[in-house]
Each structure stands twice: as C-alpha cells, then as structure tokens.
Design an enzyme around this catalytic site. Structure first.
Site, mmCIF file in Angstrom:
data_model
loop_
_atom_site.group_PDB
_atom_site.id
_atom_site.type_symbol
_atom_site.label_atom_id
_atom_site.label_comp_id
_atom_site.label_asym_id
_atom_site.label_seq_id
_atom_site.Cartn_x
_atom_site.Cartn_y
_atom_site.Cartn_z
ATOM 1 N N PHE A 223 -2.458 5.539 5.461
ATOM 2 C CA PHE A 223 -4.017 4.778 5.586
ATOM 3 C C PHE A 223 -3.835 3.352 4.936
ATOM 4 O O PHE A 223 -3.044 2.908 4.356
ATOM 5 C CB PHE A 223 -4.953 5.519 4.747
ATOM 6 C CG PHE A 223 -4.771 5.455 3.382
ATOM 7 C CD1 PHE A 223 -5.231 4.475 2.432
ATOM 8 C CD2 PHE A 223 -4.192 6.562 2.560
ATOM 9 C CE1 PHE A 223 -4.823 4.664 0.990
ATOM 10 C CE2 PHE A 223 -3.951 6.714 1.179
ATOM 11 C CZ PHE A 223 -4.328 5.557 0.243
ATOM 12 N N GLU A 225 -6.976 0.959 3.123
ATOM 13 C CA GLU A 225 -8.257 1.280 2.337
ATOM 14 C C GLU A 225 -8.450 -0.250 1.675
ATOM 15 O O GLU A 225 -7.630 -0.624 0.691
ATOM 16 C CB GLU A 225 -7.965 2.222 1.370
ATOM 17 C CG GLU A 225 -9.415 2.893 0.863
ATOM 18 C CD GLU A 225 -9.312 4.156 0.335
ATOM 19 O OE1 GLU A 225 -9.075 4.879 0.925
ATOM 20 O OE2 GLU A 225 -9.375 4.232 -0.880
ATOM 21 N N HIS A 348 7.297 6.665 -3.152
ATOM 22 C CA HIS A 348 7.292 7.912 -3.721
ATOM 23 C C HIS A 348 8.092 8.989 -2.904
ATOM 24 O O HIS A 348 7.978 10.297 -3.140
ATOM 25 C CB HIS A 348 5.909 8.375 -3.851
ATOM 26 C CG HIS A 348 5.155 8.457 -2.892
ATOM 27 N ND1 HIS A 348 3.837 7.488 -2.880
ATOM 28 C CD2 HIS A 348 5.011 8.732 -1.449
ATOM 29 C CE1 HIS A 348 3.296 7.510 -1.674
ATOM 30 N NE2 HIS A 348 3.859 8.319 -0.884
ATOM 31 N N GLY A 395 -6.254 8.323 -4.638
ATOM 32 C CA GLY A 395 -6.911 9.750 -4.914
ATOM 33 C C GLY A 395 -7.720 10.122 -3.693
ATOM 34 O O GLY A 395 -7.066 10.628 -2.659
ATOM 35 N N HIS A 419 2.366 11.281 -7.095
ATOM 36 C CA HIS A 419 2.049 10.163 -6.145
ATOM 37 C C HIS A 419 0.720 10.106 -5.524
ATOM 38 O O HIS A 419 0.496 9.400 -4.714
ATOM 39 C CB HIS A 419 3.144 10.171 -5.198
ATOM 40 C CG HIS A 419 2.705 11.453 -3.847
ATOM 41 N ND1 HIS A 419 2.444 12.556 -4.356
ATOM 42 C CD2 HIS A 419 2.802 11.381 -2.693
ATOM 43 C CE1 HIS A 419 2.102 13.462 -3.311
ATOM 44 N NE2 HIS A 419 2.129 12.525 -2.170
#
Length: 500
Positions: A223, A225, A348, A395, A419
């Site tokens: 994504f 954001e 990660h 998150g 991660h």
C-alpha cells in the site's frame, strides 16, 4: 481481535510481562515476544513452524515476534539466525519487502478538504500503479525503465547514477538501511555475472517486463498511505523525531512493497532448484518441510542464492525510492511548492550478515524489522549513530502506524522487532466472514479515503491483530519505544482486486 486456540504444541513458558520461551526437544528454547493476549494469537501451525525452524541444521537462534503467524516454512514475524547456512524460506518470495516514509512540509489542514485528497490520490495513481503485473507502462506520468537501466538498477541498487537517471534525490541513499547489496563475494561483478546467466533462463525471459514494475506497489498487503505525524510529547520522542526528520502535525507518506515480479521469479527459481537437489541427493528435509530447504555457506548453491537475493533486494530498494520520488511529484502537482525528504527505508524480508553473540551470522528476518539502538557499531557514520535508526511499523488505517526507535533490550531479540500488526484472519477467512459495508463505513467514520470503490476485505483492520497490543508487547519487552504515531488520511491499495 484476539483468537484463542487449543494447544497441541509445547506450552510457552512466561519469563516476563511480554516475554516467554518455547521449548524444543533438542535445542535451546525459542524466544517469544508478546503479552499473554498476543501469545494466544499464535496458532499451532505458527508454533510448529517456529519449532521446525529452530531445529533445522545450523540454526542457532529463533525469535517469535508479536505479529507472528504461519508463513512459508518459517512463520511470518520471526527471526532465524545461522552462522553456517542460508534459508530461502525465512526470506520468502517477496525478497526485501520493505517500508519507507516520506516526510512532507505540508500542514495537516491543507489536506483536510476531501477534494484535495481525491486529487492527490488521482495524481499518485497516475504515477505509481497497483495490482499484480502492473508496471509503469500502465500509467501516464510514470518513469520509463528500459532493459539497460533495469540491469544497472538490480546490479548497483541506489547508486548515484541510477538515482540520477530515475530522478531520485541521491542523498536519499543515506536514509536507507541498505542502499545497495553486493554478491556472495562482496562484489558487484558477481551480480553482473549471475544476471547474465539468469536472463538466459526460462523463468527470467520476461526480465524486461519485470523491470517496468520499478515504481509500482503491486497487490496483496502492499500500500501507499498518506499520514499525519503525531510526535510523542516526551522529551526523548521530540529529540529522536528531530534526528529522524519527522515534523509534528505535518503530512507524511508511508509505503509498503518489495521486489515485485522480479523478486518472485528469483525466489521461485531458487526454491525449485534447491528442492530438486534435495530430492536428487535424498537429503532429509527439516521436519519434512520442502519450504525449509537450505544451502551451506560456501557452497555453489548458497552463493547463487545470496546473489539472487541481492539482485532482488536491489530492485526493491530502487522501487521504493522511485515510488517516493513519484509521490513527491504528485504532491507538487496538486500542492505547488511542496518539498519532502525521505525519513527512512527499511526491510522486513531479508537475510543480512551481522554479529550475533560475537559470531558472524546470517540473520534471516521474515516479517521482522532490524532494530539497532543508539551506539550500535553498525550505525557509526550514519545520521542515527546516537539515537538508533527509525523503525517503521504499519498497523492499519483505523488505528494508525508507528515510528519507533530501538532500546538496549533489543539485543535479546537479535536486534529485531515485528514488522507490523500481523494477520489474525487468513485471507479466505476474512473474505468469508467480514462484512463489506461495516469495513467501508468504519473508514468513512474516520474520514479515511481510498482509491478502491470497496476496501479489500482481506486487508480490513479486523483481519489484523490488535495493533496497540502488539506495540505494547514491544515496549513492555524493552525492545523499542514509540516516537510518533502516523494517522491515515487516505490509502492506496490494489483497486483491481478490491473491486472484484
């Protein structure tokens, strides 16, 4: 959301408020990071994969992080250390899947207007395509990457020449965990030689097409954001945030993606080649799991894997930096005069050569983030030598994401943290059980926009663990401290899948 499971695997033994150990029959125990509530989210398959990984040949340490869930051979959300072997499984098929954060000088109120945010979404989507197989040819305002430049990028990473040709600020390379990777013998020549061989192989005949995916997000959980930065009000957070280049109350942009189709081709080729050799040589697989194939360091197989991993990692690095350059251009189109700088770029999904317990080892981080605190020898000469480097933890749009910094206690987890939040519902289960209208109305209630007509069910906040509980695990275990929270204002996902 917390799910409980009846245990058929060995019980974890609590060693603290957010730490535990998981015994095995033949090795030192696995270290577990997580509160009791988080540990209840680890299902039996996740735990069994951790045990399989710990008892595999040459493995000296395994850490299970609070975001852990079942993965490819090894759990997603784990750290696996070996001084003698390399394992493709604990890196996975998306080599160097990573996070990056771009700090802009735009005040939050400038993007309060929904029309402005819609214009930004449109401007970004004209430059950074989403979806499997999509590349720069599918957008009008992207960068055109030919075969020659693609080859240079995967061999050199974010070199000054590659950055200049792609319009990436060259100083952004200083804000990378690793701005480039070299071959098994620490040279670029090894990568050039390996690439020459690869491009003649059947699984890499589409190399030129894969290079056009530089500057794209792909699908799944990847994504872009748009965020508003909220720095903690304590003195340490303010001081560290200043070093990181974070600006309270200003807009930032968080990206999650990796090595796209090129990395997938490389990893798939490696799994196939190693699995065939295990079968031909009748070598026992760790726990009988074909996804835990390995190669002893110094062998031809290990050298080939390390070279392929480096090529994929260089693609991922340039991919992220190009995305950030394109996002900055998009903001400048909609909000003239916008300036921005890269805060950090960190992986990660990678194996890195590090010192663990005074032994040079390959640290495999599968869905795990490096966490070096201030004073760590590897940060000497970087902007973060005294503070520790930024840790970027996504998150979910509803609860936000976090920027953290490692504490001294990170040594207990091989200088690693989680991660992100980690899945609590599988993709099929999420699609089957979650309600679309509830997902969309929740984002609307938080005034979070998206490029998707319907937000993907399998990427909804309810498909992931309680992010605040995950962060609490990291803090209570003494691994890292939160510096800032990032509050989502709009999200860019794979709209093609979301609208099916």
């Amino acid at each position: 959301m917390t799910t409980t499971h009846a245990r058929t695997t060995p019980p974890m033994i609590s060693t603290g408020e957010a730490t535990a150990i998981l015994p095995t029959e033949t090795t030192a125990p696995i270290k577990v990071i997580g509160t009791e509530a988080i540990r209840e989210t680890f299902d039996d398959l996740c735990i069994q994969q951790a045990i399989n990984s710990r008892t595999a040949p040459g493995v000296t340490d395994v850490v299970l992080n609070p975001d852990a869930h079942c993965g490819y051979g090894a759990p997603v959300g784990c750290v696996m250390v070996s001084p003698s072997h390399v394992y493709p499984g604990p890196v996975g098929v998306d080599i160097k899947c990573s996070m990056s954060l771009l700090q802009l000088d735009v005040p939050a109120d400038v993007i309060e207007d929904r029309k402005t945010r819609r214009a930004l979404i449109a401007a970004i989507c004209k430059r950074t395509p989403t979806g499997a197989g999509k590349g720069q040819r599918s957008v009008p305002n992207g960068r055109r990457v030919n075969r020659t430049l693609g080859m240079q990028a995967v061999i050199e990473g974010a070199s000054e020449s590659v950055c200049e040709q792609l319009g990436i600020p060259s100083n952004w390379a200083d804000r990378c965990e690793d701005s480039f990777h070299v071959g098994h013998d620490d040279t670029r020549d090894a990568l050039a030689s390996r690439l020459d061989w690869l491009t003649d192989q059947r699984h890499m005949t589409n190399f030129s097409d894969k290079m056009t995916q530089l500057g794209s997000y792909g699908g799944g959980n990847h994504f872009g954001e748009c965020e508003v930065v909220e720095i903690g009000d304590d003195d340490r957070s303010k001081s560290v945030a200043e070093t990181f280049g974070l600006r309270d109350g200003k807009v930032a942009f968080l990206s999650h993606c990796g090595s796209r189709g090129f990395g997938h081709n490389l990893a798939s080729g490696q799994f196939k080649a190693l699995q065939e050799k295990f079968s031909r040589w009748n070598i026992p697989l760790p726990a009988g799991d074909r996804q835990l194939v390995y190669a002893p360091l110094g062998s031809e197989e290990a050298n080939h894997y390390l070279d392929d991993m480096a090529l994929g990692a260089n693609f991922a690095t340039v991919n992220h930096l190009l995305i950030n350059a394109l996002v900055l251009e998009a903001f400048q189109e909609v909000i003239p005069g916008t300036t921005g700088d890269l805060v950090y770029f960190i992986s990660h999904n990678i194996a890195r050569k590090e010192i663990v317990n005074n032994v040079p080892s390959w640290v495999h981080r599968k869905g795990a983030t490096r966490a070096f605190p201030g004073g760590h020898h590897a940060l000497v000469g970087t902007p973060f030598a005294h503070t520790g480097h930024p840790i970027l933890l996504p998150g979910n749009p509803r609860d936000g994401s976090a920027v953290m910094v490692a504490d001294e206690g990170a040594e207990q987890s091989c200088f690693s943290v989680n991660h992100g939040a980690g899945r609590v519902l599988g993709r099929k289960q999420a699609k089957r059980t979650l309600d679309q209208s509830t997902i969309d109305s929740e984002l609307e209630d938080h005034d979070i926009l998206s490029n998707c007509r319907f937000y993907p069910k399998d990427e909804a906040p309810a498909a992931y663990k309680d992010f605040n509980e995950v962060l609490a695990s990291v803090k209570k275990a003494g691994l890292a401290s939160e510096v800032a929270r990032l509050k989502a204002r709009f999200v860019i996902k794979d709209a093609s899948k979301a609208d099916d």
